[in-house]
Scaffold this active site. Structure first.
Site, PDB file in Angstrom:
ATOM      1  N   GLU A 277       0.811  -1.218   0.000  1.00  0.00           N
ATOM      2  CA  GLU A 277       0.000   0.000   0.000  1.00  0.00           C
ATOM      3  C   GLU A 277       0.846   1.270   0.000  1.00  0.00           C
ATOM      4  O   GLU A 277       0.429   2.303  -0.529  1.00  0.00           O
ATOM      5  CB  GLU A 277      -0.952   0.025   1.192  1.00  0.00           C
ATOM      6  CG  GLU A 277      -2.112  -0.960   1.087  1.00  0.00           C
ATOM      7  CD  GLU A 277      -1.788  -2.300   1.718  1.00  0.00           C
ATOM      8  OE1 GLU A 277      -0.599  -2.537   2.048  1.00  0.00           O
ATOM      9  OE2 GLU A 277      -2.718  -3.116   1.890  1.00  0.00           O
TER      10      GLU A 277
ATOM     11  N   MET B 153      24.523   8.302   2.151  1.00  0.00           N
ATOM     12  CA  MET B 153      24.490   9.622   2.789  1.00  0.00           C
ATOM     13  C   MET B 153      24.820   9.511   4.273  1.00  0.00           C
ATOM     14  O   MET B 153      25.553  10.335   4.820  1.00  0.00           O
ATOM     15  CB  MET B 153      23.129  10.282   2.579  1.00  0.00           C
ATOM     16  CG  MET B 153      23.073  11.718   3.070  1.00  0.00           C
ATOM     17  SD  MET B 153      24.287  12.775   2.258  1.00  0.00           S
ATOM     18  CE  MET B 153      23.311  13.481   0.932  1.00  0.00           C
TER      19      MET B 153
ATOM     20  N   PHE C  91     -11.603  -6.784  13.901  1.00  0.00           N
ATOM     21  CA  PHE C  91     -10.524  -7.288  13.047  1.00  0.00           C
ATOM     22  C   PHE C  91     -10.149  -6.233  12.008  1.00  0.00           C
ATOM     23  O   PHE C  91     -11.003  -5.674  11.341  1.00  0.00           O
ATOM     24  CB  PHE C  91     -10.962  -8.588  12.358  1.00  0.00           C
ATOM     25  CG  PHE C  91      -9.924  -9.100  11.395  1.00  0.00           C
ATOM     26  CD1 PHE C  91      -8.688  -9.543  11.855  1.00  0.00           C
ATOM     27  CD2 PHE C  91     -10.176  -9.131  10.027  1.00  0.00           C
ATOM     28  CE1 PHE C  91      -7.726 -10.006  10.965  1.00  0.00           C
ATOM     29  CE2 PHE C  91      -9.212  -9.594   9.133  1.00  0.00           C
ATOM     30  CZ  PHE C  91      -7.980 -10.028   9.607  1.00  0.00           C
ATOM     31  N   GLN C  92      -8.856  -5.963  11.889  1.00  0.00           N
ATOM     32  CA  GLN C  92      -8.305  -4.982  10.956  1.00  0.00           C
ATOM     33  C   GLN C  92      -8.903  -3.589  11.144  1.00  0.00           C
ATOM     34  O   GLN C  92      -9.088  -2.843  10.196  1.00  0.00           O
ATOM     35  CB  GLN C  92      -8.455  -5.445   9.494  1.00  0.00           C
ATOM     36  CG  GLN C  92      -7.567  -6.652   9.188  1.00  0.00           C
ATOM     37  CD  GLN C  92      -7.434  -6.949   7.705  1.00  0.00           C
ATOM     38  OE1 GLN C  92      -8.326  -6.675   6.921  1.00  0.00           O
ATOM     39  NE2 GLN C  92      -6.300  -7.541   7.329  1.00  0.00           N
TER      40      GLN C  92
ATOM     41  N   LYS D 165     -17.442  -0.282   5.906  1.00  0.00           N
ATOM     42  CA  LYS D 165     -17.965  -1.221   4.920  1.00  0.00           C
ATOM     43  C   LYS D 165     -19.471  -1.044   4.694  1.00  0.00           C
ATOM     44  O   LYS D 165     -19.932  -1.070   3.558  1.00  0.00           O
ATOM     45  CB  LYS D 165     -17.679  -2.658   5.380  1.00  0.00           C
ATOM     46  CG  LYS D 165     -18.020  -3.688   4.312  1.00  0.00           C
ATOM     47  CD  LYS D 165     -17.588  -5.084   4.717  1.00  0.00           C
ATOM     48  CE  LYS D 165     -17.855  -6.052   3.561  1.00  0.00           C
ATOM     49  NZ  LYS D 165     -17.496  -7.439   3.927  1.00  0.00           N
TER      50      LYS D 165
END
Lengths: 557, 167
Positions: free
Chosen positions: A48, A469, A110-111, A160
């Site tokens: 993502e 760097m 959940f999630q 949802k």
């Protein structure tokens, strides 16, 4: 009667969205089902974070709002680095996230993650949609907020059940009216007059131009203004491209890894005309000595940037393009400051950027070859670190929106996915990602995406088997104690091949140009693994906290 | 460095308070006191925040607040003629037959009211500006303060001016 998911997809299309970058998951199933036979192009990334960076790269290359989509919980959290990157560089993106159904909100379902809470400090605004009837209006507002004023990311969190609920879609208002949001576009006339007078009175004026010039599409106005008055321009990292690199008034980048002449000019100027910049610490070094002898004029659309880090004598709140147009229309002819221009020319001549030529494979040489081959007609994206600074210093950019890099947040792993996004914004231009072997491994999984969709991004890895760097700082300031900065060798071409991508390993300078040509001629993605001098440094350099004319690695004065 | 009283008009929506207070902590400003409630417009709320800082810091925090989409107006009341009030409830130890009379005398000087009388304690309710409440607290400390509850400061401009008319 429509589902929330359908309303969402139609709202995106109404905003002119053609491509979105995303990754499916449980609570976005209804949205993905709607995308299945929609005309919206959806690019399936492999992580993502890459979706957010791709949306960001798309936005920077096109000037339009980029869109990414992720599921709840881990999906949403993985967007955060990308959203923060866009926030720091004022990039308009709309991030869509799924959320657990409203009846489970706050239950540690959940999630579930509180993504509006998490992203509050790194978004321009965000929404948790509680009612399907609000969805159309919220999408419209989100695009408006993201793309206007000082642009920035806006997140919309969609539970949802909001996606699945079927409703009679309420009409979406024609115009967005937000009483708490009214950006100022036009500069105050009297302030503009004062600025013009300050410039006219100056003997040694300098223009310090930043990302605001690019965002406002004001490059032509800027160059016109500078040319008419004969004022040298230095750009920030984000401002590169607003003036052609080889324009006689261009002094290149200023600041920590800026050119010596730009930093000298800033230190000696008596009028600093600052345009769409924010006096970042990487630019100013020690703020007290930065342009210490100058009257400072500052144009910015965000009033909070004016006077934030440095006192400003003539503030002008407004859109850079609008203000510069007003200034041009009110401009009175006055003579060029010949003595000053002569001095700047002298500095440029005697303090050029160095490009080693001892037969080894040097990154500066690779960037210069790339620059010659592409002649400004390409989009160059970078990762973060030495690769980014060498590109900023040595590539000759000729057009705005052709240089894409994570400036404010300095996000390693940004470049590759942002390059994918840039391709969808400008499919007519070749897109190169200049990477280091450290940065590329932060989002190397996107080789899956470019192979899958044959996205012709060319990856040039400046491979020194170091986190270069940080190693440079350890060399200079930590007595060469290379604590956890050495990376074992990786055969990047083999990784590319495993994904079905062509590539070549380059170990000497004679092979640089042929490799670049092969990459450019290849239809699909291509990987170049340049084995560069391992301990090459980025110079000149202003040590942290020093005045910007106290550079190391420059020419004797 | 002096206390500034900021009057912030916001959309009456979920999450607005955390946007405002989050901004203070994120940018390193300490909130001295905070009061939130409905205001003259039904769909707006007013947040009053007292914050300590020099003028430049306060200007920066006001500009940052103005950038929040749900913030409609930010005003600094500090340099205007205004009325400022806090309310405090103070539970003081006061056994029967001991210092009760003294405490009640102090209360009347401060125009505080006794809102609860128990066998071993009194509860005083006092309204005033920060200094007055601080002074009363100091005086009552010798008797033993069992609990001290105090609202944030709220402020309003004197005369017919309103904060909406402030620059």
């Amino acid at each position: 009667m429509k589902t929330g998911a359908k309303i969402l997809v139609e709202s995106l299309q109404r905003e002119g969205v053609k491509t979105i970058f995303g990754y499916p998951g449980g609570v976005v199933l209804p949205i993905y089902d709607e995308l299945y036979d929609s005309s919206l192009q959806h690019i399936l990334v492999r992580h993502e974070q890459a979706a957010a960076h791709a949306a960001d790269g798309y936005a920077r290359a096109s000037g339009h709002v980029g869109v990414c989509l992720a599921t709840s919980g881990p999906g949403a959290c993985n967007l955060v680095t990308g959203i923060a990157t866009a926030y720091m560089d004022s990039v308009p993106i709309v991030a869509l996230t799924g959320q657990v159904p409203t009846n489970l909100l706050g239950n540690d379902a959940f999630q579930e993650s509180d993504i509006t809470g998490i992203t509050m400090p790194v978004t321009k605004h965000n929404y948790l949609v509680k009612d399907t009837a609000d969805l159309g209006r919220i999408v419209k507002e989100a695009f408006y907020i993201a793309g206007t004023g000082r642009p920035g990311p806006v997140l919309i969190d969609i539970p949802k059940d909001v996606s699945t609920k079927v409703i009679n879609e309420p009409p979406v208002p024609e115009k967005v009216i937000l009483r708490g949001y009214n950006p100022t576009y036009h500069g105050h006339k009297r302030q503009i007059e004062k600025a013009l007078q300050t410039i006219a009175d100056a003997e040694r004026p300098v223009i310090y131009a930043g990302g605001g010039v690019i965002i406002s599409n004001a490059s032509a106005e800027l160059v016109d203004f500078a040319t008419q008055l004969g004022i040298p321009i230095t750009t920030t990292l984000m401002g590169i491209g607003c003036i052609p690199c080889d324009h006689p008034l261009n002094m290149g980048m200023l600041g920590m890894h800026g050119t010596e002449y730009a930093n000298f000019a800033i230190t000696e100027c008596d009028c600093l005309f600052s345009i769409g910049v924010r006096f970042d610490d990487r630019v100013t070094g020690k703020t007290d000595t930065f342009a210490a002898h100058a009257k400072i004029i500052h144009i910015d659309i965000d009033p909070a940037e004016i006077g934030k880090n440095k006192h400003v004598d003539v503030p002008i709140v407004g859109d850079v393009k609008s203000v510069l147009r007003d200034m041009l229309s009110m401009l009175k002819k006055n003579g060029l400051k010949e003595a000053w221009l002569k001095k700047v020319r002298h500095w440029k001549q005697h303090h050029p950027l160095k490009c080693p030529s001892d037969g080894g494979l040097h990154p500066q040489y690779i960037i210069r070859q790339m620059s010659e081959l592409l002649n400004g007609d390409a989009i160059i994206v970078s990762e973060v670190g030495q690769n980014q600074m060498w590109t900023a210093q040595h590539f000759c950019f000729r057009h705005p929106r052709t240089w894409i890099t994570s400036g404010g947040l300095g996000t390693m792993g940004y470049g590759f996915p942002a390059a994918m996004g840039a391709h969808f914004a400008r499919p007519d231009l070749p897109v190169f990602d200049v990477a280091g072997d450290g940065s590329i491994q932060m989002n190397i999984q996107e080789m899956g995406t470019v192979a899958h969709y044959k996205i012709p991004v060319k990856i040039a890895i400046l491979n020194n088997m170091f986190l270069g760097m940080v190693r440079q700082w350890q060399e200079l300031f930590y007595d060469r104690r290379y604590s956890f900065t050495e990376l074992p060798p990786v055969e990047f071409v083999k990784i590319a091949n495993a994904y079905g991508i062509e590539g070549v390993k380059v170990e000497c300078s004679e092979d640089v140009l042929p490799a670049l040509r092969t990459a450019l001629d290849c239809d699909g993605p291509f990987v170049m693994d340049f084995r560069i001098e391992r301990e090459e440094n980025v110079f000149p350099m202003v040590p942290a906290g020093a005045a910007i004319n106290e550079m190391i690695g420059g020419h004797p004065r | 460095m002096k206390p500034h009283t900021l009057s912030i008009l916001v959309e009456n929506k979920a999450g607005v308070l955390s946007r405002v207070t989050g901004l203070f902590s994120r940018r390193g400003f300490n909130i001295e006191s905070l009061a939130v409630g409905p205001c003259e417009e039904p769909d707006m709320s007013r947040i009053t925040i007292v914050v300590i800082g020099d003028d430049e810091k306060i200007e920066q925090v006001m500009k940052q607040l103005n950038k929040l989409i749900d913030v409609i107006k930010v005003s600094d009341l500090t340099n205007s003629e205004r009325v400022e009030r806090e309310l405090a409830l103070i539970k003081v130890t006061a056994e029967l037959g001991t210092s009760r009379a003294e405490i009640m005398q102090i209360a009347s000087i401060f125009r505080a009211s006794i809102v609860d009388v128990g066998a071993k304690s009194l509860i005083l309710q006092v309204i005033g500006d920060t200094d007055k409440i601080d002074a009363l607290e100091k005086l009552l400390r010798q008797y033993g303060i069992k609990e001290f509850v105090r609202t944030g400061t709220i402020g309003i401009l004197r005369g017919s001016k309103t904060v909406s008319s402030l620059k």
